[in-house]
Design an enzyme around this catalytic site. Structure first.
Site, mmCIF file in Angstrom:
data_model
loop_
_atom_site.group_PDB
_atom_site.id
_atom_site.type_symbol
_atom_site.label_atom_id
_atom_site.label_comp_id
_atom_site.label_asym_id
_atom_site.label_seq_id
_atom_site.Cartn_x
_atom_site.Cartn_y
_atom_site.Cartn_z
ATOM 1 N N GLY B 216 0.914 -1.168 0.002
ATOM 2 C CA GLY B 216 0.055 -0.041 -0.039
ATOM 3 C C GLY B 216 0.667 1.331 0.043
ATOM 4 C CB SER B 217 0.068 4.540 1.256
ATOM 5 O OG SER B 217 -0.972 4.672 0.499
ATOM 6 C CB THR B 218 4.325 1.665 3.767
ATOM 7 O OG1 THR B 218 3.873 0.494 3.128
ATOM 8 C CG2 THR B 218 3.212 1.808 4.873
ATOM 9 C CE LYS B 220 0.672 6.572 -2.483
ATOM 10 N NZ LYS B 220 -0.411 6.927 -1.637
#
Lengths: 466, 485
Positions: B216-218, B220
């Site tokens: 997920g966004s981690t 990024k």
């Protein structure tokens, strides 16, 4: 003994009796056995076993009394046989006692401690040994009982048929209060007496009065008939009792004695052909045998599914885990074999705890007994003694081979016991008797010829009269 | 009659000789094979005949041995607080073999390892009883407890690393199990194990090392690192060329942000603070699949990690343009283990230097002499020190003023990133809540944490990295910092 000089030319050169050698060896055998016993106690409980003194004294007493009897009644006997038997019996006791201590075996419903019983049986065996030496002044007396022994052997063989089978074989008879006996072990000796007596009489007829058939000499039916019939009967009985080891033993003994008596190689060919036919025949209909052949071919294939295979695999792992020097007495896990660990499979305990070195030593001890037996046969002056000695030592060799070979996976397992080593009364008693007879024959063989009566005109007799 | 007698003697000799040869064959030639057969119970009897060495955390043993009766296996393994330490120690069962540290360090624990040869030989002379050696772990008991307490009844995993050395400080996986329940070899043990195997929540799965999740966004932060390293953007506060809406390349699908976020031409710092999908999706697409894979390789993706317990490889996939853009925001076929995300965080916190994660600090003899001490090992440089510091600033903004405020620790600089990974076909299943973070003191960073919570029970709306996972990470970091004081 000093060499007796005589003025006559027929000098009786007195062979040394070697009784002191025998005594020294017996002391050594007892010491080794007591050491083994102490070793087991130290390894298992960290202390000297409480029964050590009694055990040592008992064994020393047995060996000592036997030695004194030999000294008195068989002065010229072979000096090795008695110490070898004492050593094997003593070490066997230590091994049985070691397996008595196993918690794993103690959980088996069929298990009972066997060491003290074995000591009693050893004493009975030595008593029989002494009886043989005292009562049997000359082994040639046995010739008189050729046909009686035939009858006795057959009775002994038939008896177990009337008792219930144990562990898949009808080889035991139960005497109330005394326990089980395996008459087959005694029949082995008695039938050797019959074979010797019969073959001694008929050997010439068997060897010479024969017809040529396909390059082989076949004897006349009236010569061979009786012995073949007896032999066939014993084999048949044993097959029905599913005691294959013993039938193999009888057959081997029969062929060996026939060959020695007739000096004809064709008997061996004849014998091998018959045994091959017999083996294949029995294997094809007897599930007990088929089980063991399966277990022999690939013991690990039947792990967890086939009982006989699994036990054989356990035995092999016992040997393998022992390696070259073994784990030391009392420190192995040969009791994983469970059933019959202290009887049929006792050699596996030797293999695991004394290692390759120990097993080879034991095999050499057995080999030495056989060697002394064959030497006795060679030295014996009468054909009956020769035949009896070779029959007994040949049977002994075959028994050791069949048992050790079976346990080590060289041949299918047949179910006999290592002489002297395994727990079991009949075996110990019968084998002491066997040693007794061999000692009697060797005494007769090595005894110097009686010196002729001294003659006043000894010098004169040197002149050969025309 | 003597000629046949001699032949019979030779025959008997051959019988004896064949027995001797056979004996040599099975007891010498085949001895090793027979000894080491799996059927040979002696191996296991020997193995459990002595007290097994212990696995040590914070100077105290978390394992032990008890004597058992009624079996030929004398000693049985026990664990103190089994479920807490099972993800680290693994199990060692009389009937069912062993796993993880109990398995890998078996030689030391049983005392059979060659490293203990001298010790063994010595005790042979002194008559000392045979005993196993000890394994001293890098774990921090307080951090481990905080991780378990934070996860509670929820399914998930926590990995905490010391960024400067790579030492594993916490390794939690829930639900966990107590290895003591099947350490013996009775029917009861076997039933207990079967129950664990049949449990649909898979308590024996080590989620920290052996389960891969979409990050997920981690993820990024990895995409941001790739952007900085490849010079796509230099200034984290300068505007990026990011239109809104942004259409996934080669498709007509517009990439959505989570809510109405100010993502148009947002700076990297701002994009990370509010977690813009459009900005980082475009970064990933601008760099291309190859450069993204190169960057993930530098963080240790795409191969198994041995701590020494094996951790599954995290995969950044080789893929087409739209999928690569999605992978850049931690979706599509991008899958990572919690350990891997902890490594990413640790590398950033350690100014770009990635240390090899490890959990065995020392191996000791039974007399507590060290036979092995782990030296921290550099796996490689994930990014330049300068870029690492830029990323640290961005991650600190997230915690100070963004989605990760719940990870704040008074008096400590904390950087982090939240993640809510979609999961299941068309996002049909409940998402995974992620949080990665590190704490920083005057002596650099003492701890980096990755937390993943897969909670099927929580209300869908409540599942977010910031809400569920960040407090756990905060407690673990606090435990590590407190224990250092």
């Amino acid at each position: 003994m000093s060499v007796v000089t005589n003025t006559t030319t027929i000098g009786a050169i007195d062979a040394p009796s070697r009784r002191n050698t025998e005594l020294a060896l017996i002391v050594f055998a007892v010491a080794i056995s007591v050491f083994a016993y102490a070793n087991v106690g130290l390894a298992l409980n960290g202390e000297l076993p409480s029964g050590m003194l009694g055990y040592g004294a008992g064994l020393a007493l047995l060996g000592g009394v036997a030695h004194l009897v030999v000294r008195r009644f068989a002065k010229y006997a072979d000096p090795l046989l008695l110490p070898l038997a004492t050593l094997l019996n003593g070490l066997g006791l230590a091994l049985i006692w070691r397996l008595d201590q196993s918690e794993r075996l103690a959980r088996l419903p069929s298990f009972a401690p066997a060491a003290s019983k074995q000591l009693v049986f050893s004493a009975l065996g030595v008593a029989l040994f002494i009886g043989v030496l005292i009562l049997l002044k000359d082994h040639r007396i046995l010739q008189r009982y050729t046909y009686i022994s035939m009858v006795v052997a057959l009775i002994l063989l038939i008896l177990p048929m009337f008792f219930p089978p144990q562990f898949g074989a009808r080889i035991w008879i139960t005497i109330p209060g005394l326990g089980s006996l395996q008459p087959g072990e005694f029949a082995k000796i008695i039938i050797a007496v019959f074979f010797s007596g019969y073959l001694m009489v008929k050997r010439d007829a068997l060897a010479l009065a024969s017809r040529r058939f396909m390059g082989m000499y076949l004897p006349r039916g009236r010569d061979l008939g009786p012995i073949l019939a007896i032999w066939a009967m014993s084999i048949l009985i044993l097959v029905f009792e599913t005691d294959l080891g013993t039938s193999l033993l009888f057959f081997g003994m029969f062929v060996v004695m026939l060959y020695v008596a007739t000096e004809r190689t064709s008997w061996i060919v004849f014998g091998l052909a018959m045994s091959a036919a017999g083996a294949v025949g029995v294997a094809s209909f007897e599930p007990h045998v088929q089980d063991r052949v399966t277990a022999w071919l690939d013991p690990f294939a039947g792990w967890g599914t086939h009982e006989a295979s699994e036990q054989m695999a356990q035995v092999l792992m016992s040997f393998g885990s022992g390696g070259t020097l073994g784990t030391g007495l009392g420190q192995g896990h040969s009791d994983l074999i469970l059933f019959a660990a202290n009887t049929d499979f006792i050699l596996a305990t030797v293999g695991e705890e004394l290692g390759l070195a120990g097993v080879m030593a034991f095999l050499l001890l057995y080999g030495l007994i056989v060697e002394r037996g064959v030497r006795t046969a060679l030295a014996a002056r009468d054909p009956f003694g020769k035949l009896l000695a070779i029959g007994l030592s040949g049977a002994f060799a075959i028994q050791v081979f069949v048992v050790a070979g079976g346990v080590m996976g060289l041949i299918p397992l047949t179910g006999m016991t290592m002489p002297f080593l395994a727990a079991g009364g009949s075996s110990v008693i019968a084998n002491w008797a066997l040693i007794g007879i061999l000692i009697r024959i060797s005494d007769t063989a090595r005894r110097p010829a009686p010196a002729p009566a001294p003659s006043t005109d000894a010098e004169m007799t040197q002149v050969v009269r025309p | 009659m003597n000629k046949p007698l001699r032949r019979v003697a030779i025959f008997c000799g051959i019988l004896m000789l064949s027995l001797l040869l056979r004996d040599n064959w099975i007891q010498y030639a085949r001895a090793d094979e027979l000894t080491n057969r799996s059927e040979n119970r002696r191996i296991r009897i020997e193995r459990y005949a002595h007290e097994r060495g212990n696995i040590i955390v914070d100077g105290k043993a978390v394992t032990g041995s008890v004597e058992t009766n009624g079996s030929d296996f004398r000693y049985k393994r026990v664990w103190k607080d089994g479920p807490l330490w099972a993800p680290v120690t693994g199990y060692s069962s009389q009937a069912f073999d062993s796993s993880q540290l109990e398995n890998i360090e078996d030689g030391i624990l049983t005392g059979n390892d060659d490293q203990l040869f001298f010790n063994r030989t010595l005790s042979m002379f002194t008559g000392q009883k045979k005993q196993g050696g000890n394994i001293v772990t890098t774990l921090n008991g307080a951090a481990q407890k905080a991780a378990f307490k934070g996860l509670g009844q929820k399914k998930g995993a926590v990995v905490a690393l010391d960024p400067q050395t790579g030492a594993i400080l916490a390794l939690a996986s829930t639900p966990s199990y107590d290895p003591s329940v099947f350490a013996g070899n009775s029917t009861k043990d076997s039933e207990a194990r079967q129950k664990l195997l049949d449990d649909k929540d898979k308590p024996m799965l080590n989620r920290a090392l052996r389960e891969t999740y979409p990050p997920g966004s981690t993820f990024k932060v990895v995409t941001a690192a790739a952007a900085l390293e490849n010079g796509l953007y230099d200034d984290i506060d300068a505007k990026t060329e990011s239109p809104l809406p942004w259409t996934l390349p080669q498709t007509k699908v517009a990439l959505q942000n989570q809510g109405n976020l100010p993502c148009e031409d947002a700076s990297l710092r701002e994009a990370l603070r509010v977690s813009c999908n459009t900005v980082f999706g475009k970064v990933s697409d601008d760099l291309g699949n190859k450069k993204m894979i190169e960057q993930t390789d530098k963080f240790g993706f795409n191969k198994e990690v041995f701590t020494p317990v094996r951790a599954d490889a995290s995969i950044y996939p080789e893929d087409n343009r739209p999928q690569n853009a999605m992978a850049g925001i931690g979706q599509a076929s991008n899958r990572t283990t919690p350990l891997q995300m902890a490594m990413v965080t640790a590398a950033i916190a350690n100014d770009g230097k990635l240390m090899k994660p490890y959990m065995v600090a020392k191996r000791q003899t039974p007399d507590l002499d060290d036979v092995y001490t782990h030296q921290p090992e550099e796996l490689g440089r994930s990014l330049s020190g300068e870029n690492a510091q830029k990323l640290q600033q961005m991650m600190e903004t997230v915690v100070n003023d963004g989605t990760g405020t719940r990870a704040q620790l008074p008096g400590v600089t904390v950087g982090g990133k939240t993640g809510t990974a979609q999961h299941g076909l068309n996002n049909s299943e409940k998402p995974y809540a992620w949080f990665i973070s590190y704490a920083k003191t005057d002596n650099g960073s003492p701890v980096a944490v990755a937390v993943v919570v897969e909670d099927g029970n929580a209300n869908r709306g409540d599942i977010s990295g910031g809400g569920l996972a960040a407090p756990i990470a905060r407690d673990v970091m606090k435990a590590v910092i407190d224990s250092k004081q």
